[in-house]
Design an enzyme around this catalytic site. Sequence first.
Site, PDB file in Angstrom:
ATOM      1  N   LYS A 197       1.034  -1.263   0.022  1.00  0.00           N
ATOM      2  CA  LYS A 197      -0.222   0.011   0.013  1.00  0.00           C
ATOM      3  C   LYS A 197       1.113   1.170  -0.005  1.00  0.00           C
ATOM      4  CE  LYS A 197      -3.807   2.252   2.115  1.00  0.00           C
ATOM      5  NZ  LYS A 197      -4.957   2.055   3.834  1.00  0.00           N
ATOM      6  N   LYS A 250      -1.714  -1.749  -3.620  1.00  0.00           N
ATOM      7  CA  LYS A 250      -2.539  -0.053  -3.823  1.00  0.00           C
ATOM      8  C   LYS A 250      -2.011   0.995  -3.915  1.00  0.00           C
ATOM      9  CE  LYS A 250      -6.422   2.024  -0.743  1.00  0.00           C
ATOM     10  NZ  LYS A 250      -7.249   2.547   0.739  1.00  0.00           N
TER      11      LYS A 250
END
Length: 326
Positions: A197, A250
């Site tokens: 992330k 992400k």
Amino acid sequence: MKATEGFARHRRLRSSDSMRALVRETHLHTNELIYPLFVIEGENIKNEVPSMPGVYQVSLDLLLGEVKEIDQLGIKALMLFGVPKDKDEQGTGAFTDQGIVQEATRLIKKALPSMLVLADTCLCEYTSHGHCGVIHNHDVDNDASLELLAKTAVSQAEAGADIIAPSNMMDGFVTFIRSALDEAGYKNIPIMSYAVKYSSAFYGPFRDAADSTPQFGDRKTYQMDPANRLEAMREAQSDVEEGADFLIVKPALSYLDIVRDVKNNFDVPVVAYNVSGEYSMVKAAAMNGWINEEELVMEKLLSMKRAGADLIITYFAKDVAKWLNK
């Protein structure tokens, strides 16, 4: 020109819609889509997120209508984010049995047991400071945060969540959550880790939807530097070793090289998160008539599948399901 020109005729396999469909390498299906839902405390609330046209904060009394629409479209998994009324330093609303995500989970699983409920496991929506953990000396205390994240995961599993999806990026979060779930008797509940992330400018609209903007500083000490590629492999490796069953990358669109790296190096399902900023840019351009929204979205999601994603978390899920079903 002679019959044997000495070059390949690649266009033979592009000659018609039917021919192109016959040899198509990458496909997108509704059962590969996960739809994010924002559940807000209160009654009779359906607030459209200003920066995310078509995305709503929905109160519990209106939630099942939204979920049934998702189910009818053939989408079999959704991810819940909570928008509580009250916040505190510890993010207590994340792990209380009466938390908004816990209540929503029980409601959905009672009405539609076959719908897979993924619970986003983080504290940022619930903390008064907007960070993903406990604050000590103006910084996020990694180890103190792990205890609360583990409590949150167990609470979500007790409410009926099918998959725990921790998004906090604390070191050791997978092993703490796995141990807590196992000790509580939830050995069969999988963990979909936000393993990779990045600290990204693409998250802006989400913070409007989840009311999770940090009140000071940023998240760069725990989310990854967008310039780093090898670090992503280290993060993913740690999570797999600690017990992650899925790995999320992400954002997705600017990190397709990372999606491919993760797919090539790990034998668990890879999930691409098509994040809020990626959604809002397309919606804004479509509303101005600058692009063909359907064609652009399908091309974008296919690129994620082609890069190696097995599943895609996307705010376009309902739109894509309608396009695929028509």
